[in-house]
Design an enzyme around this catalytic site. Structure first.
Site, PDB file in Angstrom:
ATOM      1  N   SER A 195      13.043 -29.924  -4.543  1.00 26.62           N
ATOM      2  CA  SER A 195      12.220 -28.142  -4.157  1.00 26.62           C
ATOM      3  C   SER A 195      12.028 -28.092  -3.238  1.00 26.62           C
ATOM      4  CB  SER A 195      10.925 -29.219  -5.271  1.00 26.62           C
ATOM      5  OG  SER A 195       9.488 -28.548  -4.716  1.00 26.62           O
ATOM      6  N   CYS A 227       2.854 -20.634 -13.800  1.00 25.20           N
ATOM      7  CA  CYS A 227       3.392 -19.685 -13.109  1.00 25.20           C
ATOM      8  C   CYS A 227       4.330 -18.307 -13.841  1.00 25.20           C
ATOM      9  CB  CYS A 227       5.098 -20.490 -12.893  1.00 25.20           C
ATOM     10  SG  CYS A 227       5.193 -21.842 -11.910  1.00 25.20           S
ATOM     11  N   CYS A 245       7.940 -18.300 -11.771  1.00 22.41           N
ATOM     12  CA  CYS A 245       8.356 -19.663 -10.899  1.00 22.41           C
ATOM     13  C   CYS A 245       9.883 -19.637 -10.515  1.00 22.41           C
ATOM     14  CB  CYS A 245       8.493 -20.423 -12.324  1.00 22.41           C
ATOM     15  SG  CYS A 245       9.776 -20.434 -13.626  1.00 22.41           S
ATOM     16  N   ASP A 246      10.544 -20.462 -10.238  1.00 25.57           N
ATOM     17  CA  ASP A 246      11.827 -21.081  -9.565  1.00 25.57           C
ATOM     18  C   ASP A 246      12.424 -19.756  -9.792  1.00 25.57           C
ATOM     19  OD1 ASP A 246      10.423 -22.157  -8.236  1.00 25.57           O
ATOM     20  OD2 ASP A 246      11.069 -23.989  -8.466  1.00 25.57           O
ATOM     21  N   LYS A 247      13.432 -19.724 -11.183  1.00 29.81           N
ATOM     22  CA  LYS A 247      14.373 -19.167 -11.490  1.00 29.81           C
ATOM     23  C   LYS A 247      14.414 -18.363 -11.301  1.00 29.81           C
ATOM     24  CE  LYS A 247      16.074 -23.105 -10.033  1.00 29.81           C
ATOM     25  NZ  LYS A 247      14.250 -23.892  -9.509  1.00 29.81           N
ATOM     26  N   GLU A 284      16.214 -31.301  -9.220  1.00 33.82           N
ATOM     27  CA  GLU A 284      15.410 -31.468  -7.730  1.00 33.82           C
ATOM     28  C   GLU A 284      14.821 -32.591  -7.788  1.00 33.82           C
ATOM     29  OE1 GLU A 284      12.386 -28.285  -7.733  1.00 33.82           O
ATOM     30  OE2 GLU A 284      14.019 -26.423  -8.053  1.00 33.82           O
ATOM     31  N   ASP A 297      10.072 -25.356 -12.875  1.00 30.68           N
ATOM     32  CA  ASP A 297      10.286 -27.354 -12.967  1.00 30.68           C
ATOM     33  C   ASP A 297       9.245 -28.099 -12.442  1.00 30.68           C
ATOM     34  OD1 ASP A 297      12.071 -25.093 -12.250  1.00 30.68           O
ATOM     35  OD2 ASP A 297      12.635 -25.076 -10.134  1.00 30.68           O
ATOM     36  N   CYS A 322       3.122 -22.310  -8.161  1.00 31.85           N
ATOM     37  CA  CYS A 322       3.004 -23.224  -7.075  1.00 31.85           C
ATOM     38  C   CYS A 322       2.548 -22.557  -5.642  1.00 31.85           C
ATOM     39  CB  CYS A 322       3.729 -23.990  -6.800  1.00 31.85           C
ATOM     40  SG  CYS A 322       4.299 -24.654  -8.670  1.00 31.85           S
TER      41      CYS A 322
END
Length: 562
Positions: free
Chosen positions: A476, A55, A128-130, A450, A87, A200
């Site tokens: 997720s 990511c 990525c996510d955070k 998650e 994640d 992702c």
């Protein structure tokens, strides 16, 4: 806006200008800066690069392009790094507890470096996510001219004639454990699913936040959606370097962009694309940082008036690169604007309004990713907020990918994600069950893991349409099925989810926005009197500090001053 003659280095000059700052200049010259460099405004490049995972793996190269843009526009860029937790890699392990905690660490560390070095402006690179909400929270706190560029999505993998994302790998694990997929089949999917750099590929949390940051106004419209390995991504990075200098000249700050209308626009984008439930947590936290009133119920209200237009994974057919090729989030947004579902007058980081940005939307002929406003996938968006005897403060559910609106079944109670996953692996969950995973909330986990390992395993085992799940942890963005997360208050804080016993009847009623436990009041009060708070899982270190200061998920799981 800046007055005539307003110095662009009004912050950094306290470090770089004057005879008394000679020691600081001497140290900065040691890294190659010149007097000319130090006379210019200093622009921080907050990079979330990390070698662990695709990511953010490519963000070093993007940072160089951003810096080239800053220099060309008359600034001096200084890059620094912060942390990132993947994640997808840590999912299902103790390491996943670090993910949400990292959001706070990212925001804190960027704020510290920017304040400590008196940067005049800031460009944040996320992946990525955070990292997406983390850098946004830092910008809101600092309130200096700045913007966010997302590193982009990975291309979909290919196996057996179909596109794959990491979601397919998690679901393949469930199929493997139930005997529906052999070792060779699992290995084939594993090897093909993630072909290169980028986040992702579905409308999971990273792409959900990426798209919504464009509607929020902190990311330039159209740039986040460019895939990670598209050559145009480097050009976008240079554009961001030049743009931040323009923001600095006009003194356009996040506080002018982060309005109530902007947050409603961002929420609408999540609803219209079937985005991740994590957006609820992150936008509650960001609104708190920006001083904008926003409550968990607002997500339900915006989603209820917003049609689902984008046919994206995990509930749909297509990936983020497919959306970009079809016309991007700009196309989705123009349809929402024309349907009266967005605040077109909201200001964006380009200095133009959202309506002005959307005027240039183009649709690729024959595309099937984005539906016409008059013919949506669903008339309302994917985010639903439930309350009830099991979730007095609320919980979040995503209905974009399935049609079940009611479920009544017996509780199967697990005090950790690990216990629940083991039960799924042993085929102990039956059709009709309601899986309850508790003590995984912000405080109890700590870190609100998650549950993709569990939810994907249920889908892979063929139970996705017959089982429901609720948890005080998170999901997720790749999760699909009847799954309620962020149940609040959490078990560790004495919430009703901690009082559920094996076999209790639980009722999901989506149209009525209810999640209820069918246990009598006297029985429940007896259980409450007997309940005792669990011992903290960590007594020192970052997890202990986080658990001691984190607020409820209904408030965004922000850390607060005791």
């Amino acid at each position: 806006m800046s007055a005539p003659g307003h110095p662009l280095n009004q912050h950094s000059r306290v470090i770089t200008q004057g005879p008394h700052r000679a020691p600081a200049r001497a140290m900065l010259k040691a890294i190659g800066l010149t007097d000319e460099d130090l006379a210019r405004p200093i622009v921080g490049i907050a990079n979330t690069w990390i070698e662990i995972g695709p990511c953010n793996h490519h963000l070093r190269e993007l940072a160089e392009r951003v810096k080239a843009g800053v220099r060309a526009a008359g600034g001096t860029p200084l890059e620094f790094n912060t942390v990132s937790i993947s994640d997808g890699i840590t999912m299902g392990t103790e390491g996943m507890k670090a993910s949400l905690v990292s959001r706070e660490v990212i925001a804190d560390s960027i704020e510290l470096v920017a304040r400590g070095n008196a940067f005049d402006a800031l460009v944040c690179l996320s992946g990525c996510d955070k990292t997406n909400p983390g850098v946004a929270m830092a910008l809101a706190r600092l309130d200096i001219p700045g913007l966010i560029l997302y590193g982009g999505s990975t291309a979909p993998g290919r196996c057996g004639g179909k596109d794959l994302t990491v979601q397919d790998v998690f679901e393949a694990v469930g199929a493997h454990s139930s005997g529906r997929l052999d070792d060779a089949g699992l290995k084939e999917i594993e090897d093909a699913a993630c072909p290169g750099d980028g986040a992702c590929g579905g409308q999971f949390t990273a792409n959900t936040m990426s798209a919504s940051l464009e509607l929020l106004g902190l990311s330039p419209m159209g740039l986040n959606g460019i895939p990670a390995e598209d050559p145009a991504k480097g050009e976008a990075a240079e554009t961001c370097g030049r743009l931040v200098m323009d923001l600095l000249r006009r003194d356009l700050r996040p506080s002018a962009i982060l309005t109530r209308e902007a947050f409603e626009n961002a929420i609408a984008s999540v609803a219209a694309t079937g985005g991740s439930t994590n957006a609820v947590l992150h936008y509650l936290a960001l609104a708190r940082e920006a001083g904008v009133p926003l409550a968990i119920e607002d997500f339900d209200a915006v989603s209820a008036r917003t049609p689902l237009l984008a046919d994206l994974k995990p509930g749909g057919r297509f990936t983020a690169p497919d959306l970009h090729a079809a016309g991007g989030i700009r196309l989705v947004s123009r349809r929402l604007l024309e349907g009266g579902k967005l605040h077109g007058g909201a200001l964006t980081v380009t200095g133009r309004t959202l309506a002005e940005e959307l005027a240039g939307a183009e649709e690729t002929p024959g595309q099937q990713v984005v539906r016409p406003f008059a013919n949506p996938l669903k008339p309302t968006g994917g985010l639903v907020i439930l309350k009830g005897s099991l979730a007095p403060e609320g919980c979040v559910i995503k209905v974009a990918g399935h049609e079940r609106l009611h479920h009544t079944g017996p509780a199967r109670v697990f005090d950790s994600e690990d216990e629940a996953f083991a039960a799924v692996q042993k085929n102990l969950i039956l059709p009709g069950d309601v899986v309850v995973i508790r003590y995984e909330g912000p405080r109890g986990g700590p870190g609100m893991r998650e549950m993709l390992g569990v939810t994907a395993a249920l889908v892979g085992a063929g139970l996705g349409e017959t089982v429901a799940l609720l948890t005080d942890g998170r999901f997720s963005g790749a999760t699909r099925g009847l799954m309620a997360g962020h149940v609040a208050p959490e078990a560790a804080a004495g919430g009703p989810i901690g009082l559920v016993r094996e076999g209790d009847t639980i009722v999901f009623d989506i149209p009525s926005r209810r999640l209820d436990l069918q246990v009598g009041g006297a029985e429940l009060e007896g259980r409450r009197a007997a309940w005792r708070a669990p011992e903290p899982r960590y007594r020192r270190g970052v997890f202990a500090k986080y658990a001691a200061t984190v607020a409820s998920a209904s408030e965004g799981a922000i850390t607060i001053t005791p």
